[in-house]
Design a protein around this motif. Structure first.
Motif, PDB file in Angstrom:
ATOM      1  N   ILE A 202       0.850  -1.180   0.000  1.00  0.00           N
ATOM      2  CA  ILE A 202       0.000   0.000   0.000  1.00  0.00           C
ATOM      3  C   ILE A 202       0.894   1.242   0.000  1.00  0.00           C
ATOM      4  O   ILE A 202       2.053   1.196   0.411  1.00  0.00           O
ATOM      5  CB  ILE A 202      -0.940   0.038   1.215  1.00  0.00           C
ATOM      6  N   ALA A 203       0.345   2.341  -0.490  1.00  0.00           N
ATOM      7  CA  ALA A 203       1.045   3.622  -0.471  1.00  0.00           C
ATOM      8  C   ALA A 203       0.332   4.557   0.493  1.00  0.00           C
ATOM      9  O   ALA A 203      -0.898   4.487   0.650  1.00  0.00           O
ATOM     10  CB  ALA A 203       1.087   4.236  -1.862  1.00  0.00           C
ATOM     11  N   LEU A 204       1.096   5.413   1.150  1.00  0.00           N
ATOM     12  CA  LEU A 204       0.544   6.398   2.079  1.00  0.00           C
ATOM     13  C   LEU A 204       0.702   7.782   1.470  1.00  0.00           C
ATOM     14  O   LEU A 204       1.784   8.147   1.008  1.00  0.00           O
ATOM     15  CB  LEU A 204       1.270   6.348   3.424  1.00  0.00           C
ATOM     16  N   VAL A 205      -0.383   8.547   1.473  1.00  0.00           N
ATOM     17  CA  VAL A 205      -0.356   9.913   0.945  1.00  0.00           C
ATOM     18  C   VAL A 205      -1.007  10.823   1.979  1.00  0.00           C
ATOM     19  O   VAL A 205      -2.119  10.551   2.434  1.00  0.00           O
ATOM     20  CB  VAL A 205      -1.111  10.031  -0.390  1.00  0.00           C
ATOM     21  N   THR A 206      -0.321  11.904   2.340  1.00  0.00           N
ATOM     22  CA  THR A 206      -0.877  12.859   3.298  1.00  0.00           C
ATOM     23  C   THR A 206      -0.678  14.274   2.785  1.00  0.00           C
ATOM     24  O   THR A 206       0.270  14.567   2.063  1.00  0.00           O
ATOM     25  CB  THR A 206      -0.216  12.728   4.682  1.00  0.00           C
ATOM     26  N   GLU A 207      -1.603  15.142   3.169  1.00  0.00           N
ATOM     27  CA  GLU A 207      -1.454  16.557   2.848  1.00  0.00           C
ATOM     28  C   GLU A 207      -0.272  17.110   3.638  1.00  0.00           C
ATOM     29  O   GLU A 207      -0.046  16.746   4.792  1.00  0.00           O
ATOM     30  CB  GLU A 207      -2.735  17.303   3.211  1.00  0.00           C
ATOM     31  N   SER A 208       0.493  17.998   3.014  1.00  0.00           N
ATOM     32  CA  SER A 208       1.687  18.539   3.662  1.00  0.00           C
ATOM     33  C   SER A 208       1.331  19.356   4.894  1.00  0.00           C
ATOM     34  O   SER A 208       0.208  19.847   5.036  1.00  0.00           O
ATOM     35  CB  SER A 208       2.476  19.397   2.676  1.00  0.00           C
ATOM     36  N   GLY A 209       2.295  19.465   5.802  1.00  0.00           N
ATOM     37  CA  GLY A 209       2.077  20.215   7.031  1.00  0.00           C
ATOM     38  C   GLY A 209       2.301  19.339   8.248  1.00  0.00           C
ATOM     39  O   GLY A 209       2.473  18.113   8.145  1.00  0.00           O
ATOM     40  N   GLN A 236       0.884  15.550  -0.692  1.00  0.00           N
ATOM     41  CA  GLN A 236       0.187  16.448  -1.609  1.00  0.00           C
ATOM     42  C   GLN A 236       0.261  17.845  -1.006  1.00  0.00           C
ATOM     43  O   GLN A 236      -0.227  18.070   0.108  1.00  0.00           O
ATOM     44  CB  GLN A 236      -1.278  16.030  -1.790  1.00  0.00           C
ATOM     45  N   PRO A 237       0.895  18.802  -1.685  1.00  0.00           N
ATOM     46  CA  PRO A 237       1.077  20.131  -1.099  1.00  0.00           C
ATOM     47  C   PRO A 237      -0.243  20.818  -0.782  1.00  0.00           C
ATOM     48  O   PRO A 237      -1.203  20.754  -1.561  1.00  0.00           O
ATOM     49  CB  PRO A 237       1.839  20.900  -2.185  1.00  0.00           C
ATOM     50  N   THR A 238      -0.298  21.468   0.379  1.00  0.00           N
ATOM     51  CA  THR A 238      -1.459  22.257   0.745  1.00  0.00           C
ATOM     52  C   THR A 238      -1.555  23.473  -0.170  1.00  0.00           C
ATOM     53  O   THR A 238      -0.556  24.072  -0.532  1.00  0.00           O
ATOM     54  CB  THR A 238      -1.344  22.724   2.207  1.00  0.00           C
ATOM     55  N   GLY A 239      -2.763  23.816  -0.548  1.00  0.00           N
ATOM     56  CA  GLY A 239      -2.953  25.020  -1.349  1.00  0.00           C
ATOM     57  C   GLY A 239      -2.884  24.796  -2.842  1.00  0.00           C
ATOM     58  O   GLY A 239      -3.000  25.746  -3.617  1.00  0.00           O
ATOM     59  N   ARG A 263      -6.471  17.324   5.109  1.00  0.00           N
ATOM     60  CA  ARG A 263      -7.166  18.272   5.982  1.00  0.00           C
ATOM     61  C   ARG A 263      -8.123  19.149   5.203  1.00  0.00           C
ATOM     62  O   ARG A 263      -9.161  19.560   5.725  1.00  0.00           O
ATOM     63  CB  ARG A 263      -6.141  19.140   6.721  1.00  0.00           C
ATOM     64  N   THR A 264      -7.802  19.454   3.951  1.00  0.00           N
ATOM     65  CA  THR A 264      -8.619  20.365   3.150  1.00  0.00           C
ATOM     66  C   THR A 264      -9.246  19.643   1.967  1.00  0.00           C
ATOM     67  O   THR A 264      -8.739  18.629   1.484  1.00  0.00           O
ATOM     68  CB  THR A 264      -7.766  21.537   2.621  1.00  0.00           C
ATOM     69  N   PHE A 285      -8.478   4.745  -0.054  1.00  0.00           N
ATOM     70  CA  PHE A 285      -9.115   4.933   1.245  1.00  0.00           C
ATOM     71  C   PHE A 285      -8.805   6.353   1.718  1.00  0.00           C
ATOM     72  O   PHE A 285      -7.641   6.699   1.953  1.00  0.00           O
ATOM     73  CB  PHE A 285      -8.578   3.926   2.270  1.00  0.00           C
ATOM     74  N   GLY A 286      -9.817   7.184   1.861  1.00  0.00           N
ATOM     75  CA  GLY A 286      -9.630   8.565   2.266  1.00  0.00           C
ATOM     76  C   GLY A 286      -9.931   8.774   3.740  1.00  0.00           C
ATOM     77  O   GLY A 286     -10.935   8.284   4.255  1.00  0.00           O
ATOM     78  N   LEU A 287      -9.057   9.516   4.410  1.00  0.00           N
ATOM     79  CA  LEU A 287      -9.210   9.819   5.835  1.00  0.00           C
ATOM     80  C   LEU A 287      -9.016  11.318   6.039  1.00  0.00           C
ATOM     81  O   LEU A 287      -8.402  11.994   5.217  1.00  0.00           O
ATOM     82  CB  LEU A 287      -8.174   9.047   6.663  1.00  0.00           C
ATOM     83  N   GLY A 288      -9.509  11.833   7.139  1.00  0.00           N
ATOM     84  CA  GLY A 288      -9.307  13.234   7.460  1.00  0.00           C
ATOM     85  C   GLY A 288     -10.480  14.101   7.068  1.00  0.00           C
ATOM     86  O   GLY A 288     -11.393  13.692   6.335  1.00  0.00           O
ATOM     87  N   GLU A 289     -10.443  15.342   7.565  1.00  0.00           N
ATOM     88  CA  GLU A 289     -11.552  16.270   7.379  1.00  0.00           C
ATOM     89  C   GLU A 289     -11.779  16.616   5.909  1.00  0.00           C
ATOM     90  O   GLU A 289     -12.910  16.862   5.484  1.00  0.00           O
ATOM     91  CB  GLU A 289     -11.282  17.535   8.188  1.00  0.00           C
ATOM     92  N   GLY A 290     -10.705  16.630   5.112  1.00  0.00           N
ATOM     93  CA  GLY A 290     -10.853  16.963   3.706  1.00  0.00           C
ATOM     94  C   GLY A 290     -11.688  15.947   2.942  1.00  0.00           C
ATOM     95  O   GLY A 290     -12.573  16.318   2.158  1.00  0.00           O
ATOM     96  N   PHE A 291     -11.425  14.677   3.170  1.00  0.00           N
ATOM     97  CA  PHE A 291     -12.204  13.635   2.494  1.00  0.00           C
ATOM     98  C   PHE A 291     -13.629  13.579   3.032  1.00  0.00           C
ATOM     99  O   PHE A 291     -14.568  13.299   2.293  1.00  0.00           O
ATOM    100  CB  PHE A 291     -11.524  12.277   2.643  1.00  0.00           C
ATOM    101  N   ARG A 292     -13.785  13.851   4.317  1.00  0.00           N
ATOM    102  CA  ARG A 292     -15.133  13.804   4.875  1.00  0.00           C
ATOM    103  C   ARG A 292     -16.010  14.905   4.286  1.00  0.00           C
ATOM    104  O   ARG A 292     -17.207  14.711   4.073  1.00  0.00           O
ATOM    105  CB  ARG A 292     -15.078  13.949   6.390  1.00  0.00           C
ATOM    106  N   ALA A 293     -15.429  16.056   4.026  1.00  0.00           N
ATOM    107  CA  ALA A 293     -16.205  17.177   3.486  1.00  0.00           C
ATOM    108  C   ALA A 293     -16.349  17.127   1.976  1.00  0.00           C
ATOM    109  O   ALA A 293     -17.047  17.965   1.394  1.00  0.00           O
ATOM    110  CB  ALA A 293     -15.551  18.496   3.897  1.00  0.00           C
TER     111      ALA A 293
END
Length: 430
Positions: A202-209, A236-239, A263-264, A285-293
């Protein structure tokens, strides 16, 4: 004790001239004596709940929904709803507090730490709230939690999911919803049901920060615990919503699944589009507030799976969830959203603690929160109940997994709540 008869005898024996003023005094004295010299207790004043949400700035797309969810919770507590099995719903007011009612003091956090702390200070100075409910990012929540700790006011977090918030040692902080780890555990549990022959890393991808770095460490720990090999870790860079760089990295060695945290919404959208450009057998598989919204993923539909604390499909199958959703629609003319559900649940939880506390002292309310035991039956979320651990995390919070199928999110896990089956490749979603 002097009786009214003895009082009148005394007045008669002294043969006092009964002027109108003296007559009024005698009548008043007799009336007081007849009632035991007591006066009725005044009704208790309203108890204030502060709500801190981003009505402007970052996060303002969900801030108004947070306020509406809190408003509905207060209306449910203050007014009788005999057929609604929500805690404090059937009768009016707080029964242990002389039927006192709640009132909201809402403040705009602006989506920034400095604005949020100023908003909290304003609510505290003007209203002296019994407790606070916030719906903010993890970064802003840290600042709010620290200030609530100094002011000694209980703060219930109804917005963020970052694990480290419960590790800061703030004993006035509580979170009703699941943490990122609890959400990820549900996603990994579903990954374990992947059909044979579709193995691989599996690969892990997170928004920067900073929050993304913490989420990446948690995801790697959970992957190692579940025996899943990690082929790569990307940001994945924020913004930016450009998925090109991430898509190239994933296409170089396609994993069997991508576990992503954002997050976004722009970052979540970019990640979904990047996965959409890879091999069609890759699951996201999406996690965090960004995917939820995220209202929907990419244009070509990557079959996104996301772990969330609440599902609209679950609400449609839950009797109490349907009732509350209908009250929300009647009151606001729109469907109830995840942000509104979060706020409703947090305010009801706080109201139960305010009612259970011996008095209005915030320390007593904090103690009542620590002793809270809410069963699952009265909740509008698919959890096992509400019971806070020593770190303030609701230990009974849980998650469900939804998948984007047929132009909508379907509930696919856990199996006993599912309305459909998970589709493991994007070819299956066509």
């Amino acid at each position: 004790m002097i009786t009214d008869r003895e009082t009148c005898k005394t007045i008669d024996s002294e043969r006092v001239l009964m002027t109108p003023l003296r007559l009024a005094w005698c009548v008043a004295a007799v009336s007081l004596l007849a009632t035991g010299c007591t006066t009725p207790e005044p009704p208790p004043g309203p108890l204030v709940v502060g709500v801190l949400a981003p009505l402007t700035g970052p996060g303002s797309d969900t801030g108004p929904e947070t306020v509406r969810g809190a408003q509905l919770a207060v209306e449910v507590v203050n007014n009788p709803h005999p057929d609604l099995p929500v805690p404090l719903g059937p009768e009016a007011g707080l029964p242990r507090r002389g039927r006192a009612v709640l009132t909201l003091a809402t403040a705009d956090t602006g989506g920034r730490s400095d604005t949020a702390t100023g908003a909290l200070a304003g609510v505290a100075d003007a209203h002296h709230p019994a407790g606070l409910v916030s719906a903010e990012s993890a970064e802003v929540t840290v600042a709010l939690s620290s200030q609530a700790q100094r002011l000694r006011v209980p703060l219930i977090d109804a917005g963020s999911t970052a694990d480290y918030l419960t590790e800061l040692g703030a004993d006035w902080y509580f979170r009703t919803g699941p943490s990122d780890s609890q959400l990820a555990e549900s996603a990994f549990a579903l990954l374990g049901r992947l059909p044979r022959g579709q193995g691989g890393a599996i690969a892990l991808v997170t928004e920067s920060g900073e929050d993304g770095a913490v989420a990446a460490r948690r995801l790697r720990e959970l992957a190692e615990r579940d025996g899943a090999a990690v082929s790569g870790q990307f940001e994945q860079p924020t913004g930016t919503s450009d998925p090109a760089a991430l898509a190239a990295s994933l296409a170089a060695a396609p994993p069997r699944a991508v576990f992503a945290w954002a997050r976004t919404v722009p970052a979540a959208t970019a990640i979904a589009e990047a996965v959409d450009r890879t091999d069609a057998t890759v699951s996201l598989f999406g996690l965090g507030e960004g995917f939820r919204a995220l209202s929907k993923p990419a244009a070509r539909d990557p079959g996104l799976l996301r772990a969330v604390p609440w599902s609209a499909e679950f609400a449609g199958r839950s009797p109490v969830g349907r009732q509350v959703a209908e009250l929300y629609r009647q009151r606001f003319g729109r469907a109830m959203t995840a942000a509104a559900v979060d706020a409703f649940t947090a305010v009801i939880t706080l109201a139960v603690a305010i009612d259970a506390a011996a008095d209005g002292d915030t320390a007593a309310i904090r103690t009542a929160l620590r002793q809270t035991e809410q069963p699952a039956a009265g909740l509008i979320v698919p959890w096992n109940g509400v019971r806070f651990g020593p770190d303030g995390q609701n230990m009974l919070a849980a998650a469900v997994v939804e998948q984007w199928q047929d132009r909508g999110f379907r509930l696919v896990y856990p199996i006993e709540l599912a309305t459909g089956q998970a589709r493991w490749t994007r070819r299956d979603t066509a």
